[in-house]
Design a protein around this motif. Structure first.
Motif: not given
Length: 476
Positions: A411, A398, A467-471, A413, A396, A444-445
């Protein structure tokens, strides 16, 4: 040396105005009268020809300008070992110290001058433990037993850049130095024995041997090596060495091997020295080597080769630098792959409780550094991989247009196996921008403030550790 040279000079090493050479010819060179020496220079640019004169070949050189003819009286054939030692280390007494003394020999009273000076000089030499005779024109041992009688306690000896011509001459010197443990013979063009030399015990205590730029071959190293049973450090820089054979029952105590400057070495040759049991340091600087692989080990596994190796030096070579994003991806994958093992060994997300056992640290010496760099692995990262299903492989993400602030954040997937090229194709259709104009990177956060370029269209999102949540950041 006079023009009426009679001794055998072929193969002798000589010095002429600071330049070194090997004598390859002695005789008359018509139409000139008198004796000439034909020499091949160490520096081929110093010569004038290839050993021929007016169509006649008198000797052969490896280079077309490597040879010269020189009168014998212009050549320095050098001095023996003891003469060089005395020239460098004996302190000359002043006139005031040359006192007259009287001693009785038999029934006769004899007057001596400077007798105490001789005793003082002998005492000085016998105490020497470290001797440097670099560039002192040493050509051999000299009189039999003289070295052992005069300076028997030498432990470290530098004979680099002298006029030694053969390994046999080296043995005649070293055989009189029973405590010798460090020997530097660099820049002596030595002739090594063609067969297996007899084991005399000459080098039984030697721990360090430097043979840089001596012309030694790997076969000659192995032939001589039985005579170096305690050797721990061997320096073989710039000898055009090609490793053709595995050391068997020799060099087993070796801890350091320097092969720098040997341009013929490749990774396949390294496999022949990969099982030296005590080798801790291997120096391969400026060898032209382009890759090092260990065929017995997979990714993340430890090779059985070089079992004791701690330091590998490969600077000034053709080994390509790993791009930053590739290194980061590999390090994150490694951190994940061994994260569960790290936790079982005592690893913990809390730095105060993070104490993995010694066995884990020995097997993964950089793991703690990776934890400091990226943070300790989180429990979510270390979950057992689920069976392959598309929903388990979707990320998932952004998608932000970095230079188009009015564009809305999207957004999506996407499969982690999707290549960057296909991601660009998808974005091209969404944004109505030609694929060739799109540039991708991501944030990445877990690494705030850093932006990783997705520069290789053939690699996947997984390869770059997206990874999940990366932009994803899109520019055009």
């Amino acid at each position: 040396m006079s023009d009426t040279l009679t001794l055998d000079v072929f193969g002798r090493r000589v010095e002429v105005n600071g330049e070194h050479a090997t004598v390859c010819f002695s005789g008359v060179v018509p139409p000139t009268a008198g004796l000439w020496l034909g020499v091949e220079w160490d520096n081929p640019e110093r010569g004038k020809h290839d050993g021929s004169h007016e169509g006649t070949v008198y000797f052969k050189c490896r280079h077309t300008t490597g040879g010269s003819f020189i009168r014998p009286n212009k050549v320095n054939f050098g001095v023996d070992f003891l003469t060089a030692v005395k020239n460098r280390y004996v302190l000359e007494d002043g006139p005031e110290e040359d006192r007259k003394e009287q001693i009785i020999i038999g029934k006769k009273l004899v007057e001596t001058v400077g007798f105490d000076s001789i005793i003082k000089q002998q005492s000085q030499l016998s105490k020497l433990q470290e001797v440097s005779l670099r560039n002192c024109a040493v050509n051999g041992a000299g009189g039999k037993g003289g070295i052992a009688e005069t300076c028997p306690n030498i432990r470290k000896l530098d004979l680099s850049r002298n006029l030694l011509s053969s390994w046999d001459e080296v043995i005649l010197i070293a055989d009189q130095l029973k405590h010798l443990d460090v020997l530097n013979l660099s820049e002596n063009k030595l002739q090594f024995p063609s067969g297996v030399p007899s084991l005399t015990g000459t080098f039984s205590a030697m721990k360090v041997l430097v043979l840089n730029r001596t012309g030694i071959t790997w076969a000659e190293v192995l032939q001589c090596a039985p005579g170096w049973p305690a050797l721990e450090e061997l320096y073989l820089e710039s000898n055009n060495i090609f490793i053709s054979e595995r050391p068997t029952d020799v060099l087993q105590m070796l801890k350091l091997l320097d092969l720098s400057g040997n341009q013929l070495i490749d990774e396949n040759q390294l496999f022949l020295i990969a099982y030296l049991p005590r080798l801790e340091q291997l120096i391969l600087s400026n060898t032209g080597i382009s890759s090092i692989h260990f065929p017995d080990a997979g990714i993340g596994c430890k090779t059985s080769m070089f079992p004791s190796l701690q330091y590998l030096v490969v600077n000034d070579n053709q080994i390509s630098q790993i791009p930053v994003e590739e290194r980061r991806g590999a390090e994150l994958d490694y951190r994940k792959a061994f994260g569960n093992e790290w936790k079982k060994a005592g690893g913990h997300q809390d730095p105060d409780k993070n104490r993995p056992n010694e066995e884990f640290l020995a097997a993964h010496p950089r793991f703690q550094l990776l934890c400091l760099k990226f943070g300790a692995p989180e429990d979510g990262e270390l979950k057992t991989q689920q069976p392959f299903m598309l929903k388990n492989q979707l990320l998932k993400l952004k998608i932000k247009c970095a230079n188009q602030l009015d564009q809305k954040v999207i957004e999506k997937q996407l499969p982690d196996s999707m290549t960057i090229q296909k991601v660009k194709g998808l974005l091209s259709r969404l944004l109505k921008v030609p694929v060739s104009e799109l540039l991708l990177s991501y944030e990445s956060p877990k690494m705030p403030g850093r932006e990783i370029e997705l520069g290789n269209d053939q690699q996947t999102l997984q390869f770059y550790s997206v990874e999940n949540g990366d932009c994803l950041l899109v520019r055009w």
